[in-house]
Design an enzyme around this catalytic site. Structure first.
Site, PDB file in Angstrom:
ATOM      1  N   TYR A   1       4.422  -8.281  17.072  1.00 15.64           N
ATOM      2  CA  TYR A   1       4.580  -7.443  15.847  1.00 15.64           C
ATOM      3  C   TYR A   1       5.423  -6.167  16.448  1.00 15.64           C
ATOM      4  O   TYR A   1       6.518  -5.693  15.782  1.00 15.64           O
ATOM      5  CB  TYR A   1       3.326  -6.930  15.380  1.00 15.64           C
ATOM      6  CG  TYR A   1       3.670  -5.776  14.454  1.00 15.64           C
ATOM      7  CD1 TYR A   1       4.352  -6.024  13.122  1.00 15.64           C
ATOM      8  CD2 TYR A   1       2.973  -4.527  14.169  1.00 15.64           C
ATOM      9  CE1 TYR A   1       4.459  -4.864  12.006  1.00 15.64           C
ATOM     10  CE2 TYR A   1       2.976  -3.655  13.330  1.00 15.64           C
ATOM     11  CZ  TYR A   1       3.867  -3.945  12.296  1.00 15.64           C
ATOM     12  OH  TYR A   1       3.843  -2.979  11.314  1.00 15.64           O
TER      13      TYR A   1
ATOM     14  N   ALA B   1      11.016   1.816   7.786  1.00 17.57           N
ATOM     15  CA  ALA B   1       9.522   1.841   8.158  1.00 17.57           C
ATOM     16  C   ALA B   1       9.327   1.271   9.316  1.00 17.57           C
ATOM     17  O   ALA B   1       9.634   0.034   9.542  1.00 17.57           O
ATOM     18  CB  ALA B   1       8.414   1.382   7.108  1.00 17.57           C
TER      19      ALA B   1
ATOM     20  N   THR C   1       9.698 -12.701   8.813  1.00 19.29           N
ATOM     21  CA  THR C   1       9.880 -11.528   7.970  1.00 19.29           C
ATOM     22  C   THR C   1      10.366 -10.369   8.478  1.00 19.29           C
ATOM     23  O   THR C   1      11.478  -9.758   7.661  1.00 19.29           O
ATOM     24  CB  THR C   1       8.457 -11.149   7.359  1.00 19.29           C
ATOM     25  OG1 THR C   1       7.721 -12.601   6.970  1.00 19.29           O
ATOM     26  CG2 THR C   1       8.546 -10.572   6.096  1.00 19.29           C
TER      27      THR C   1
ATOM     28  N   ASP D   1       9.496  -7.214  -3.769  1.00 21.49           N
ATOM     29  CA  ASP D   1       8.259  -7.490  -3.294  1.00 21.49           C
ATOM     30  C   ASP D   1       7.908  -9.070  -3.536  1.00 21.49           C
ATOM     31  O   ASP D   1       8.119  -9.379  -4.475  1.00 21.49           O
ATOM     32  CB  ASP D   1       7.134  -6.691  -3.478  1.00 21.49           C
ATOM     33  CG  ASP D   1       6.000  -6.681  -2.566  1.00 21.49           C
ATOM     34  OD1 ASP D   1       5.623  -5.502  -2.208  1.00 21.49           O
ATOM     35  OD2 ASP D   1       5.573  -7.568  -2.103  1.00 21.49           O
ATOM     36  N   ASN D   2       7.847  -9.708  -2.350  1.00 20.92           N
ATOM     37  CA  ASN D   2       7.335 -11.434  -2.659  1.00 20.92           C
ATOM     38  C   ASN D   2       5.859 -11.544  -3.067  1.00 20.92           C
ATOM     39  O   ASN D   2       5.446 -12.520  -2.892  1.00 20.92           O
ATOM     40  CB  ASN D   2       7.652 -12.276  -1.545  1.00 20.92           C
ATOM     41  CG  ASN D   2       7.053 -11.848  -0.269  1.00 20.92           C
ATOM     42  OD1 ASN D   2       6.341 -11.019  -0.095  1.00 20.92           O
ATOM     43  ND2 ASN D   2       7.415 -12.698   0.537  1.00 20.92           N
TER      44      ASN D   2
ATOM     45  N   PHE E   1       0.873  -1.179  -0.027  1.00 20.56           N
ATOM     46  CA  PHE E   1       0.026  -0.005  -0.070  1.00 20.56           C
ATOM     47  C   PHE E   1       0.817   1.384  -0.113  1.00 20.56           C
ATOM     48  O   PHE E   1       0.845   2.172  -0.931  1.00 20.56           O
ATOM     49  CB  PHE E   1      -0.964  -0.074   1.250  1.00 20.56           C
ATOM     50  CG  PHE E   1      -1.494   1.249   1.823  1.00 20.56           C
ATOM     51  CD1 PHE E   1      -2.086   2.178   0.647  1.00 20.56           C
ATOM     52  CD2 PHE E   1      -1.485   1.625   3.154  1.00 20.56           C
ATOM     53  CE1 PHE E   1      -2.564   3.124   1.432  1.00 20.56           C
ATOM     54  CE2 PHE E   1      -2.023   2.777   3.553  1.00 20.56           C
ATOM     55  CZ  PHE E   1      -2.581   3.536   2.630  1.00 20.56           C
TER      56      PHE E   1
END
Ligand code: UDP
Length: 334
Positions: free
Chosen positions: A149, A117, A95, A31-32, A11
């Site tokens: 997270y 980010a 990830t 990007d996967n 996004f």
């Protein structure tokens, strides 16, 4: 300038790619396509300065080559979204931690600047509103996967700052607060695309809890402008910045705003009142023991003082922008 955007089919990444291309930069997206979609960058694929690499950011060999070929790295690839966090914490942790490790390792080898980010989740369930960058973090126990997270992104931040401290790697950390706009998917829990989809389909709007929890929603165009402002300021490194809007809105009010906007603009425009809102318990939505944040708002004085950036687009305009894209554009509706 040659930019590498990890997670560039996501996004925020796809909006950043558009913005950089528009200003003459070369852009490589890696990007996967796990939570990103090719559809998000479809319109860029034929652009002469755009390149798409379908690969996971944890692939150190590929990342080494891509970082070497770039002047600056925007590291946005991450597993995000409350639903995904609760359902697949292994994927989230691996990830986020291993991806950032691969990016920073390559950046250190070629001495490339990295804009990392990060997230307002860093502050956890702290109640010290508004959150300032140096504020303490307040997290729940490791037995609640919701907090993995926040912790995984905190490890990312620690690692980036450690590279800066130990070898002078130029890094800047952007802690994004709730960011909204076209192409955001509701598949992993994000509230605005879910409400927009529900409103357009004339389904009940699913408000979790009592709906009085608040968030500040930043238009992705403002977010991209913040990231680019920080990217341009090569004199600022080893710093953390909150990036978010400051107007706090309750989730039930958000639901009403979206319903009203759809009523004004949507096909059919029948009466769709507040009775369309369905309250759902957190346990039903996310499983037993889920902890939501009552309030979340950023202190943006740091980025504002150093760069002059501040959000400019009001929430009602962002909702119109999203609706316009859903009704007449190429938004991805899941
Ligand atoms: N939320 C909701 N209905 C939904 C999805 C989310 O009421 O269908 C609520 C959620 O519980 C939270 C707020 O909206 O209080 C923002 O949720 P989101 O997942 O977008 O972001 P975050 O929780 O990370 O702020």
């Amino acid at each position: 300038m040659q930019a590498l955007i990890t997670g560039g089919a996501g996004f925020i990444g796809s909006h950043l790619a558009e913005s950089l291309l528009a200003d003459g930069a070369g852009v490589t997206v890696v990007d996967n396509l796990s939570t990103g979609y090719l559809k998000n960058v479809q319109h860029l694929l034929d652009h002469p300065r755009f390149r798409m690499v379908v690969e996971t950011v944890t692939n150190e060999i590929v990342m080494d080559r891509l970082v070497a070929e770039s002047d600056v790295v925007f590291h946005l690839a991450a597993a995000v979204g409350v639903e995904l966090i609760v359902q697949d914490p292994v994927r989230v942790i691996e990830t986020n931690v291993l991806g950032t490790r691969a990016v920073l390792k390559a950046a250190a080898r070629y001495r490339r600047r990295v804009l990392l980010a990060s997230t307002s989740e860093i502050y956890g369930k702290s109640e010290a509103i508004p959150f300032s960058e140096e504020a303490d973090r307040v997290l729940g126990p490791t037995t609640k996967s919701r907090w993995c997270y926040s912790t995984s992104k905190a490890v990312d931040e620690f690692l980036a700052l450690a590279y800066h401290q130990q070898i002078g790697l130029p890094v800047v950390i952007c802690r994004f607060f709730n960011t909204v706009g076209p192409r955001q998917t509701g598949q992993y829990g994000m509230v605005v695309p879910r409400f927009v989809k529900q409103a357009l389909r004339e389904e009940p709007i699913t408000v979790y809890g009592d709906g009085l929890q608040t968030r500040c929603f930043c238009d992705v165009r403002d977010t991209v402008r913040a990231v680019r402002t920080l990217a341009a300021r090569t004199d600022i490194n080893g710093e953390v910045f909150n990036v978010g809007a400051t107007y706090e809105v309750s989730i039930v009010k958000l639901a009403e705003c979206i319903l009203e906007a759809v009523q004004r603009r949507g096909p059919g425009a029948q009466h769709r009142g507040k009775d369309r809102i369905q309250f759902i318990s957190y346990a039903e939505a996310y499983g037993k023991g889920f902890e939501d944040m009552r309030r979340r708002a950023p202190d943006i004085r740091k980025i504002n003082t150093l760069t002059g950036w501040q959000p400019e687009i009001p929430l009602k305009d962002t909702i119109e922008y999203i609706l316009e894209d859903h009704l007449h554009g190429k938004a991805f509706t899941d």
